[in-house]
Design a protein around this motif. Structure first.
Motif, PDB file in Angstrom:
ATOM      1  N   GLY A 127       0.812  -1.218   0.000  1.00 24.75           N
ATOM      2  CA  GLY A 127       0.000   0.000   0.000  1.00 24.75           C
ATOM      3  C   GLY A 127       0.841   1.261   0.000  1.00 24.75           C
ATOM      4  O   GLY A 127       0.470   2.261  -0.626  1.00 24.75           O
ATOM      5  N   LEU A 128       1.974   1.230   0.693  1.00 25.52           N
ATOM      6  CA  LEU A 128       2.863   2.389   0.677  1.00 25.52           C
ATOM      7  C   LEU A 128       3.363   2.681  -0.732  1.00 25.52           C
ATOM      8  O   LEU A 128       3.505   3.842  -1.130  1.00 25.52           O
ATOM      9  CB  LEU A 128       4.057   2.163   1.608  1.00 25.52           C
ATOM     10  CG  LEU A 128       3.866   2.506   3.080  1.00 25.52           C
ATOM     11  CD1 LEU A 128       5.107   2.121   3.878  1.00 25.52           C
ATOM     12  CD2 LEU A 128       3.553   3.983   3.254  1.00 25.52           C
ATOM     13  N   LEU A 135       7.447   6.261  -6.868  1.00 23.06           N
ATOM     14  CA  LEU A 135       8.067   6.853  -5.689  1.00 23.06           C
ATOM     15  C   LEU A 135       9.111   7.841  -6.190  1.00 23.06           C
ATOM     16  O   LEU A 135      10.066   7.456  -6.870  1.00 23.06           O
ATOM     17  CB  LEU A 135       8.717   5.777  -4.816  1.00 23.06           C
ATOM     18  CG  LEU A 135       9.294   6.250  -3.480  1.00 23.06           C
ATOM     19  CD1 LEU A 135       8.189   6.756  -2.563  1.00 23.06           C
ATOM     20  CD2 LEU A 135      10.054   5.111  -2.798  1.00 23.06           C
ATOM     21  N   ALA A 136       8.934   9.115  -5.883  1.00 17.22           N
ATOM     22  CA  ALA A 136       9.730  10.179  -6.500  1.00 17.22           C
ATOM     23  C   ALA A 136      11.131  10.243  -5.904  1.00 17.22           C
ATOM     24  O   ALA A 136      11.373  10.969  -4.930  1.00 17.22           O
ATOM     25  CB  ALA A 136       9.018  11.512  -6.341  1.00 17.22           C
ATOM     26  N   LEU A 137      12.065   9.499  -6.477  1.00 15.15           N
ATOM     27  CA  LEU A 137      13.437   9.495  -5.990  1.00 15.15           C
ATOM     28  C   LEU A 137      14.207  10.743  -6.395  1.00 15.15           C
ATOM     29  O   LEU A 137      15.313  10.977  -5.890  1.00 15.15           O
ATOM     30  CB  LEU A 137      14.161   8.242  -6.512  1.00 15.15           C
ATOM     31  CG  LEU A 137      13.551   6.906  -6.075  1.00 15.15           C
ATOM     32  CD1 LEU A 137      14.357   5.755  -6.652  1.00 15.15           C
ATOM     33  CD2 LEU A 137      13.510   6.801  -4.550  1.00 15.15           C
ATOM     34  N   ALA A 146      15.964   7.995   8.997  1.00 14.15           N
ATOM     35  CA  ALA A 146      16.118   6.549   9.063  1.00 14.15           C
ATOM     36  C   ALA A 146      16.892   6.135  10.309  1.00 14.15           C
ATOM     37  O   ALA A 146      16.527   5.159  10.991  1.00 14.15           O
ATOM     38  CB  ALA A 146      16.829   6.039   7.807  1.00 14.15           C
ATOM     39  N   VAL A 147      17.962   6.876  10.637  1.00 14.50           N
ATOM     40  CA  VAL A 147      18.757   6.555  11.825  1.00 14.50           C
ATOM     41  C   VAL A 147      17.908   6.676  13.087  1.00 14.50           C
ATOM     42  O   VAL A 147      17.912   5.783  13.951  1.00 14.50           O
ATOM     43  CB  VAL A 147      19.989   7.484  11.922  1.00 14.50           C
ATOM     44  CG1 VAL A 147      20.663   7.344  13.286  1.00 14.50           C
ATOM     45  CG2 VAL A 147      20.985   7.156  10.824  1.00 14.50           C
ATOM     46  N   SER A 173       7.961   7.687   4.683  1.00 20.20           N
ATOM     47  CA  SER A 173       7.358   6.503   5.293  1.00 20.20           C
ATOM     48  C   SER A 173       8.057   5.224   4.834  1.00 20.20           C
ATOM     49  O   SER A 173       8.282   4.307   5.629  1.00 20.20           O
ATOM     50  CB  SER A 173       5.857   6.433   4.963  1.00 20.20           C
ATOM     51  OG  SER A 173       5.167   7.508   5.540  1.00 20.20           O
ATOM     52  N   VAL A 174       8.396   5.158   3.548  1.00 21.60           N
ATOM     53  CA  VAL A 174       9.095   3.975   3.026  1.00 21.60           C
ATOM     54  C   VAL A 174      10.474   3.839   3.671  1.00 21.60           C
ATOM     55  O   VAL A 174      10.861   2.751   4.124  1.00 21.60           O
ATOM     56  CB  VAL A 174       9.212   4.060   1.491  1.00 21.60           C
ATOM     57  CG1 VAL A 174      10.178   2.999   0.967  1.00 21.60           C
ATOM     58  CG2 VAL A 174       7.842   3.883   0.842  1.00 21.60           C
TER      59      VAL A 174
END
Length: 459
Positions: free
Chosen positions: A64-65, A258-260, A276-277, A400-401
């Motif tokens: 879903g993400l 997903l906009a990288l 993330a950390v 979120s990812v």
């Protein structure tokens, strides 16, 4: 006469609707773990089957993400949010009424699909596009801060109470009144024109969506199975390979699933890495603290849940404070302050003994909660800073990812380290101490990175 939204601030009804969805999604990510023994006994199926009620939810959540950014661009933030909230609420009712394990697993997958967009969309509506519409972009209401940060700890506490008093079906039934109370606020946001813009001309990047959703699903599922089956399971390497293939695919697509392209800005990439950390240090302790309290100190699940709850409240209360510090000083100052406090408080966990009072453990965890609130809120503001409103869903989904992948792999690695060191030394307490020191070192690296933090470019 103008409404609260028209006057430059969201109404209480709208805030309630936008906060309730993330609470539901985050609580359900952890609460069903507590019910697995009851599910195994009452449904009469073995653990490896019932465990899919947990794994299926996480798998669907990851898929879903991968779809969230596209759905938000195509249909608008609020319509997608409302659809996700309705699906999640109906799936919760179906879970509570499930007559067997197979039905429960299918309904949990629907819950995961509905729950995945709720957190990134709510963040976008409260501090992104919605904030822009209400004249308060980048600011989060106190209630929202409490909800976003207290929900993971609340899930453990509330779940233990409900299961003990009313059985496992109650953890799904409790979602119904919350979901129904949230819908009027969500529809009020829609009527106020908040985040309703969509572009029906947007076409799905089908190859990208398949690569991203399948990669996230396999990586998340594989890492979740590491504790039981070890790192030899092929799911997570296959998931990472698909994600790598997606990165190569997305580099040639201006509007990928997903906009990288957002992380081509080095400052925004650094901000995402710090997110993330902090996620690794946060989610790992949500695993370590219960293990210490239950396995080493032999406290009940109720005592454990109550000991964890103040940490979540401290996170929520400190989020507005961290926001004010970032505004008055700088984002870098707030994040460095938060990471230093996180390093110290996590390091103190290495001093815990089998006789450490629960109140002292709770106090240290509250210090960590205060640090996370100082760190996460300014980082989210920095990540969204300078973005056009239409790019906010992309940034929230990317956040979120990254948070979910970092948290999943971080916990799996730390579980492996804890188990290995505990077995090698013959002492779970030694394994706990060494794992806490590894987490403190991780937070220290984050502190060093935060000292070089810059504001992202406008895009």
């Amino acid at each position: 006469m103008t409404t609260g939204a028209e006057a430059g601030r969201p109404t209480r009804l709208m805030s309630l609707g936008l906060v309730a969805g993330p609470i539901l999604s985050m609580v359900d990510s952890s609460v069903v773990n507590l019910a697995v023994p009851d599910l195994t006994r009452e449904l009469g199926r073995p653990l490896d089957v019932v465990q899919w009620a947990v794994s299926g939810y996480l798998l669907a959540l990851a898929v879903g993400l991968g779809l969230t950014s596209y759905l938000a661009r195509r249909f608008g933030l609020v319509p997608t949010y409302i659809g996700s909230l309705v699906l999640f609420t109906l799936a919760s009712a179906a879970c509570a009424l499930s007559p067997d394990a197979g039905t429960l697993i299918c309904c949990r997958a629907l819950q995961g699909l509905g729950g995945a967009p709720l957190v990134p969309l709510a963040i976008g509506l409260l501090i992104g596009e919605g904030g822009a519409a209400t004249g308060a972009r980048g600011r989060v209401p106190l209630a929202a801060g409490l909800a976003f940060f207290a929900a993971p700890a609340l899930g453990v506490s509330l779940g233990g109470l409900l299961i003990g008093a009313y059985g496992w079906r109650s953890i799904f039934l409790i979602n119904l009144p919350i979901g129904l109370l949230a819908l009027p606020g969500a529809f009020a946001a829609y009527r106020a024109g908040l985040g309703v813009r969509g572009d029906r001309a947007v076409r799905p990047d089908l190859p990208g969506l398949v690569l991203l959703a399948t990669g996230l699903g396999l990586a998340t599922y594989g890492v979740e199975r590491v504790a039981a089956h070890g790192w030899a399971t092929p799911s997570w390497p296959a998931g990472l390979a698909l994600l790598a293939a997606y990165v190569l695919w997305a580099r040639r697509r201006p509007r990928a699933a997903l906009a990288l392209d957002l992380v081509r800005d080095g400052a925004r990439a650094a901000t995402l890495a710090l997110c993330a950390v902090s996620s690794v240090v946060l989610f790992a302790v949500l695993f370590l603290a219960p293990l210490y309290l239950q396995t080493i100190q032999h406290h009940s699940s109720l005592v454990t849940g109550l000991a964890l709850l103040p940490q979540g409240l401290a996170m929520g209360l400190s989020a507005p404070l961290g926001q004010r510090v970032a505004e008055r000083r700088s984002v870098r100052f707030a994040v460095v302050l938060g990471m230093v406090l996180l390093t110290v408080m996590t390091g103190l966990m290495a001093l815990f003994t089998p006789d450490t009072p629960v109140w002292l453990t709770t106090l240290v965890l509250c210090g960590r909660g205060l640090a996370i609130g100082f760190t996460s809120q300014p980082l989210v503001i920095s990540l969204l800073g300078g973005l056009a409103p239409e790019r906010v869903p992309d940034a929230n989904t990317l956040f979120s990812v990254a948070q979910r992948l970092a948290g999943s792999f971080g916990i799996a690695l730390l579980v492996t380290f804890f188990t290995t060191r505990g077995a090698a030394t013959g002492s779970p307490l030694t394994g706990f101490h060494e794992t806490a020191l590894v987490l403190a070192a991780t937070a220290l690296l984050g502190t060093l990175g935060a000292t070089r933090l810059r504001l992202p470019q406008v895009s």
